[in-house]
Each structure stands twice: as C-alpha cells, then as structure tokens.
Design a protein around this motif. Structure first.
Motif, short mmCIF file in Angstrom:
data_model
loop_
_atom_site.label_atom_id
_atom_site.label_comp_id
_atom_site.label_asym_id
_atom_site.label_seq_id
_atom_site.Cartn_x
_atom_site.Cartn_y
_atom_site.Cartn_z
N LEU B 99 0.74 -1.22 -0.12
CA LEU B 99 -0.04 -0.02 0.11
C LEU B 99 0.83 1.29 -0.03
O LEU B 99 0.44 2.43 -0.57
N ASP B 100 1.90 1.37 0.53
CA ASP B 100 2.70 2.49 0.58
C ASP B 100 3.39 2.79 -0.93
O ASP B 100 3.79 4.12 -1.06
N SER B 101 3.30 1.88 -1.80
CA SER B 101 3.77 2.02 -3.06
C SER B 101 2.64 2.60 -3.91
O SER B 101 3.09 3.12 -5.09
N MET B 102 1.47 3.00 -3.36
CA MET B 102 0.50 3.72 -4.32
C MET B 102 0.76 4.89 -4.45
O MET B 102 0.02 5.68 -5.28
N SER B 103 1.71 5.63 -4.08
CA SER B 103 2.25 7.04 -4.21
C SER B 103 3.03 7.32 -5.39
O SER B 103 3.07 8.51 -5.67
N GLY B 104 3.41 6.14 -5.91
CA GLY B 104 4.19 6.52 -7.05
C GLY B 104 4.40 5.42 -8.01
O GLY B 104 3.62 4.45 -7.98
N GLU B 105 5.27 5.40 -9.03
CA GLU B 105 5.36 4.58 -10.13
C GLU B 105 6.10 3.24 -9.70
O GLU B 105 6.30 2.41 -10.43
N ALA B 108 7.91 1.31 -3.07
CA ALA B 108 8.85 2.25 -2.07
C ALA B 108 9.49 1.21 -1.15
O ALA B 108 10.35 1.82 -0.26
N GLU B 128 -7.87 -0.54 -8.96
CA GLU B 128 -8.49 0.85 -8.90
C GLU B 128 -9.47 1.28 -9.87
O GLU B 128 -10.34 1.84 -9.36
#
Lengths: 251, 251
Positions: B99-105, B108, B128
């Motif tokens: 879930l922490d990787s949802m911020s980028g391409e 994370a 999504e």
DNA sequence: CATCCAAATTGATGCAAATCAAATTGCTAC
DNA sequence: GTAGCAATTTGATTTGCATCAATTTGGATG
C-alpha cells in the motif's frame, strides 16, 4: 504577474473557490480536470480561521472531514492512554490533514494550529462519493495516502537509525524543500513550530535540539535566532544526513 | 465444522477463488457483498509460492500490484542510499502488502518471504478500476491505508518514547493478537522472523533483543527457545508496555 | 515600562543501550 | 555423524543522549 498574489490566496470567506486558489497546483485540485473542478467546489466547505493553539479536530471525536491547509500550518499528534504526546506531522499550505483517520469512525490524532491558520474542509462522506465518480481524484487520494505511509516510514527510519544531528538536519532540509515548493525562500524561513515540537517529533529532548542548533550555528551551517532560521550551507546539512551511511560504508 | 479447514485454505493453483478462501473475513473480500465477489475474483491473480528469503517485489522496480498474503509471512523494508535497511512491517495471512507504493510509479520498499509463503496478486490498475465501481471496496481500501498510516505512527511512537523492554513487549502482544484473529494460539506461536529482523524493526541492536528475551524468560513472563515462544503471563507483558506512562503519572 | 510566565539555552551528571569481543547453539549439507 | 557457517547468546566497555538544575531570553499583559 500584474495580478497580485494576495488576491488569489484570499478566497471569499463564505464559499471556497478552488479555481481561484493559489494552492490549486499543490492541493486536491491538482488531480482534477478543469471542467470537473466545480464538483470539488460543491463539496468543499470554507473552514473557519484558527488562532495559534486552537484545535482543528481532536483525537477520538467522530471523524467527519479531512482538512486542507490554506494558510498557516498545522501539527498533528497522538496521545497515549498514559497522556504522553507524539507529534506525527507538520502540515503546510496545500497539504491534507486527517488521512490517518480514514481507518475508523473517530479521529486518530489531534490537529492543532501552530499559528493563525485557515483551512478548507472536505466532509469525508461527500469526498468518498466524489472519488468514486472521478477516477483521477481517487487515484490522487491513493497517492496521498501512500505518500503519508512512506513519510512515516521515513520518520521511523530516522528515529531508529539516526543521531540527533542527522534527525535535525533532515527536518531542516525537509522544511526547506517544502517552503521552496511554495515559492518561499528555501534558505531563509521562520519555523512554524516550537523547539518542543521539534524535539517531540524527532524523539529527542528539548535540550538536545537546542544544543544541536547551537552546534550547527558554531559550525557556520545555519544561523538561528529563535524561530528565524537561515540555512548558510545546505550542502553541509545534506552531508550531515548522510554521515551515518558513509561511516558504515567506509568499513 | 465437518468440512476440513485445510480444504478451504488451499485454493486451486490456477485460479484464485475468494469465495472459498478461508481468509475472506480478513482480506479484501471482507468489504464486498456476496454477489460482487466474482468481480474481485476476475482481477485477482494466483501468485506463485515463494521460498524463505525470496523477494516478492523489490524497491524501485515498477509498481504493478498489491499482494495479499495467503499463507506464510512477509517482511517489508526500505533500503537507504547508504545501504542500511529499515524493516517497516511484518505481514500475516489476509494482510495486504504494497500500500505504501500507491504514491508513485515504483515500489517504495522490498517485500521478502520470511518462510514458505503464497500470495494473491492484485494488479493495481485493475484494482483501482474496481474500487471506482464498488464504493464498499473503495471505502475498505481507504480504511486499510489509513490503518497503515496509524500503524507506522504507532511504530514511531514506540521508537521515540519507549524502552527496549517496552518495544519488545509491544511486538509480542501485537503478534499474539494477530495470531489469535487467525484462529491460532495467542500464547504459543513460532516467530516468523529472526532476532535480527526484530531488532531492526524496533530500532535496537540484536544483542539487546536477545538480552530482553532472556530477562523476560527469567522473570517467568515468557518461555522462548529459538523462534518458539510461549507467553506465560500476558498481563505482565501488558504491564510492561504501560510501565513508562505509569511512571510519568506518578509524579 | 515593569511584571510574569513560558520557551530556550547552557552546564553537570547518570544511564540505557550500542558497540566490541567471544562463546555457544542451531542449521544445512555432505 | 560432523564440518562449516549463520544465528543467537553472554559479557565487558563505551557513549550519545536524557535527565536534572539553573540561567537567560522572549513574548504577552496590565
């Protein structure tokens, strides 16, 4: 350019206008197409203005809204049963406060204005309804929340592996780049928070924060007088944050 | 009751069936109505099985999917430029990783199987798309991400305010309640991670973790032999986690 | 301007946990 | 079984930061 920036920042006190807000390239509107902006404006509420120290929301009270900082700044913190406080974040104009509370029915933290602060309020039920209709907005919310997770992982890293100097250098650099993105000087700014808040956030004693500030000052890295800070040698600061890793590599 | 649990846990190796999965009350299906479950099954991919130590995904590689742990367990960690590792979480069956990787391409963090582990894969674009159509699923994703933020705020609190004993007691109790929710003994379990991972996660040296374990053992609070742990006195453990706050209050 | 209280600084001391060092245990594989 | 390596434990020493204590500074108020 001819248009004064102040005009765009100060929205009408009764109804928020995202289109005319100077923060539209930082805040939620960033994710929304021009012609959908109206739908965001329909749900956003012009929040009131909070004086320094006033609470925007309180931990354990019913979770109703997320808040975007419009001007000023906000500190969030969690309070344990024992009554100790842990500062979990500082928020600047354009940033969204309250995302950690999306997990439950009540606020997971307390949000406090660090100075005279105005906010926009996004009622969470309306916001969720809208994200269901606007895929770009939904995507942006996921991004923001993911970023929030990463931020606190970075904080955990800082707390578990770095020295007092490294933690403070990191904070100063983080503030610097966030001021810069807001078109303010990255080297000359006024800290929105007290030494106490810095100490609490970084897991240090106030005295340690104070000592590190004077040490940096003596080394000519910064000039600090009260909350006014000038970064004299940004590269040196960046060096400090990497000191630890460099030492590990040299072995 | 007559139906053996093993049957429901082991899904067909080719296609994941959320309806028959024993974790449906913990995992994403939890949020979805019976008649919408098929739509989740359409997008979920049966992930492969990972042996201990294998990477499920790697930091900085393209972010494609979130993963639900089906059996086994997973450790996530971030690696700094300097090469130091910070463990950011441990994941058990039914929990969602990434879930922490949802911020980028890109991812994370790095996710590593702590033992023989199987996962279900949710391609993020499909997911999504589906959350846009199923408000309950969207709401659940927001909840999960909010919870993830809170978890790491709690970790930061632990790291910045608590002693070694308190941190380890907290971890043991957290594991205990998570085992319990999975219908396993809350007092008698086998740690999925090494002492090293515990130390890294809690911001301690391995030696300190070892010492606290033996101290707890000498006090009769736990019995530990290698990764096998038995909690002999849960109340005493809970007391340890609150020691700090109690002392502050006595003043 | 003087008073008051909170915030910040500076110094002296103590301690929890890191680090360094070494022994022991537990796997894995031949 | 046993060789070999990694993980864990145990002990001795060091250290960064907290804590305690005392000023100094600064901002708010009458």
């Amino acid at each position: 350019m001819a248009q004064p920036i102040r005009f765009r920042q100060a929205a009408s006190p009764l109804k928020a206008s995202c289109q005319q807000c100077s923060l539209s390239n930082l805040c939620l509107p960033l994710a929304i197409e021009e012609n959908d902006l109206g739908r965001l404006e329909e749900i956003v509420q012009q929040g009131r203005i909070y004086n320094r120290g006033e609470h925007i929301f309180d931990q354990s009270t019913p979770f109703r809204s997320c808040f975007a900082v419009k001007s000023g700044s906000v500190k969030t913190s969690i309070i344990t049963e024992g009554g100790e406080e842990q500062v979990t974040g500082f928020f600047m104009p354009g940033e969204l406060v309250g995302l950690d509370s999306m997990s439950g029915e009540s606020y997971a933290c307390t949000a406090k204005a660090l100075e005279r602060t105005s906010v926009c309020e996004f009622p969470i039920d309306k916001l969720e309804e809208l994200t269901g209709k606007l895929p770009d907005l939904q995507h942006h919310m996921f991004r923001l929340m993911g970023q929030e997770i990463q931020n606190s992982h970075q904080l955990a890293l800082l707390l578990s592996k770095n020295t007092a100097e490294e933690r403070i250098a990191s904070l100063l650099l983080s503030l610097s780049s966030r001021f810069q993105r807001r078109r303010m000087s990255p080297t000359n700014f006024s800290l929105p928070m007290a030494r106490n808040d810095i100490a609490n956030f970084l897991g240090l004693a106030v005295e340690t924060v104070s000592r590190v500030f004077t040490r940096f000052q003596n080394q000519g890295i910064i000039h600090a007088r009260g909350r006014e800070v000038e970064l004299l040698d940004v590269e040196a600061l960046q060096l400090v944050t990497r000191e630890f890793s460099r030492q590990s590599c040299q072995q």
